[in-house]
Design an enzyme around this catalytic site. Structure first.
Site, PDB file in Angstrom:
ATOM      1  N   MET A  26     -30.243  18.892  33.991  1.00 34.86           N
ATOM      2  CA  MET A  26     -29.117  19.790  34.235  1.00 34.86           C
ATOM      3  C   MET A  26     -28.270  19.292  35.406  1.00 34.86           C
ATOM      4  SD  MET A  26     -30.182  23.685  33.310  1.00 34.86           S
ATOM      5  CE  MET A  26     -31.018  24.050  34.852  1.00 34.86           C
ATOM      6  N   ASN A  28     -27.385  17.678  39.269  1.00 34.69           N
ATOM      7  CA  ASN A  28     -27.828  17.842  40.661  1.00 34.69           C
ATOM      8  C   ASN A  28     -29.090  17.008  40.880  1.00 34.69           C
ATOM      9  OD1 ASN A  28     -27.686  18.795  43.293  1.00 34.69           O
ATOM     10  ND2 ASN A  28     -28.903  20.612  42.853  1.00 34.69           N
ATOM     11  N   HIS A  30     -32.070  14.381  41.791  1.00 34.78           N
ATOM     12  CA  HIS A  30     -32.818  13.947  42.964  1.00 34.78           C
ATOM     13  C   HIS A  30     -33.768  12.824  42.552  1.00 34.78           C
ATOM     14  CE1 HIS A  30     -36.064  16.293  41.228  1.00 34.78           C
ATOM     15  NE2 HIS A  30     -35.351  17.406  41.311  1.00 34.78           N
ATOM     16  N   GLY A  32     -36.818  12.758  41.884  1.00 27.66           N
ATOM     17  CA  GLY A  32     -37.701  13.085  40.773  1.00 27.66           C
ATOM     18  C   GLY A  32     -37.061  12.789  39.431  1.00 27.66           C
ATOM     19  N   HIS A  33     -35.792  13.175  39.263  1.00 29.80           N
ATOM     20  CA  HIS A  33     -35.078  12.855  38.024  1.00 29.80           C
ATOM     21  C   HIS A  33     -34.986  11.339  37.825  1.00 29.80           C
ATOM     22  CE1 HIS A  33     -33.107  16.892  38.908  1.00 29.80           C
ATOM     23  NE2 HIS A  33     -33.590  17.067  37.691  1.00 29.80           N
TER      24      HIS A  33
END
EC number: 6.3.2.1
Length: 283
Positions: A26, A28, A30, A32-33
């Site tokens: 979605m 935004n 960080h 982790g993505h």
């Protein structure tokens, strides 16, 4: 990195590839993505990420309108991570008409934990993921284990509909102090950010109690809830569940049963979730 804003653009570009590896987001983004994108790269012949803030999975009082949209930063991060294709439809492109046909997942999995506190959430999640799968036609898709129940839901949906997609679960990416990375961490004040690590610490305490031989699971859960509440949190749940189906295990028969501790709690105005897998106890 090729950017597609419509389904036709995406399908036309992906026609040259045989094994897309897909990471839905979605935005935004960080670290982790980006770890998911990097994990996906060797799994296919093109890495596809999507950015779409899905209205269907937000309740009326939740943060759809204020959810951070960080387009320029997200694109730069994806390019740096080696993403090959970004699918970034607007709402009209993905939902050209009211989405009256939806995926309603198994209530035994969808109506507990997150589904209990966010009614209809998993209908929205499964519906948009199914639609994205139809657009991208991936052969593999990577999801983070931080959203543990969601990962199980997607695996169940793929199995039930016989979709030819391998679902890969990626380990939760954490900050140095143990806090699970989340797009919503940005809502935390400086003081709340320092306190937020207590959620992962509560999960570790639950796991340690089980591994030390304690078998009164309700007591372990109650202690964890109380510990957070005393620090000013508003916990929704801290529970121990079977990894296989997220149902409550029998305290008398834990041998050989892999467990997972799951938590959701509100700190100030921010709701955080986390989980921790617990190895099976020896027989």
């Amino acid at each position: 990195m090729y950017i597609a804003h419509t389904i036709d653009e995406l399908r036309s570009h992906l026609a040259a590839f045989r094994r897309p590896a897909f990471v839905p987001t979605m935005g935004n983004l960080h670290e982790g993505h980006l770890a998911l994108v990097k994990q996906a790269k060797p799994l296919g012949d093109v890495t596809v990420a999507s950015i779409f803030v899905n209205r269907l999975q937000f309740l009326p009082h939740e943060d759809f309108d204020t959810y951070p949209r960080t387009w320029d930063s997200d694109c730069e991060k994806l390019r740096t991570a080696g993403c090959g294709v970004l699918f970034a439809p607007d709402e009209k492109a993905l939902y050209p008409e009211p989405q009256t046909c939806k995926v309603h997942p198994d209530p035994a999995l969808a109506d507990i934990l997150e589904g209990h506190f966010r009614p209809g959430f998993f209908v929205g999640v499964c519906t948009v993921v199914m639609k994205l799968f139809q657009c991208v036609q991936p052969r593999v898709a990577v999801f983070g284990k931080k959203d543990y129940q969601q990962l199980m839901m997607i695996r169940h949906m793929v199995r039930q509909f016989a979709l030819p997609i391998e679902i890969v679960g990626s380990e939760t990416f954490r900050a140095d102090d143990g806090l699970a990375l989340s797009s919503r961490n940005g809502y935390l004040s400086e003081a709340e950010r320092a306190e937020a690590v207590q959620l992962s610490k509560a999960l570790k305490a639950m796991a340690q109690a089980v591994q030390a031989g304690e078998r009164d699971l309700a007591a372990i859960e109650a202690r964890a809830m109380q510990a957070l509440a005393q620090r000013g949190w508003q916990p929704d749940y801290l529970v121990l569940r079977r990894r296989s189906d997220l149902q409550a295990p029998s305290s008398a028969n834990l041998a050989g049963e892999p467990l997972v501790a799951l938590a959701a709690a509100r700190l100030g105005g921010t709701r955080l979730i986390d989980n921790l897998e617990i190895d099976a106890m020896p027989s």
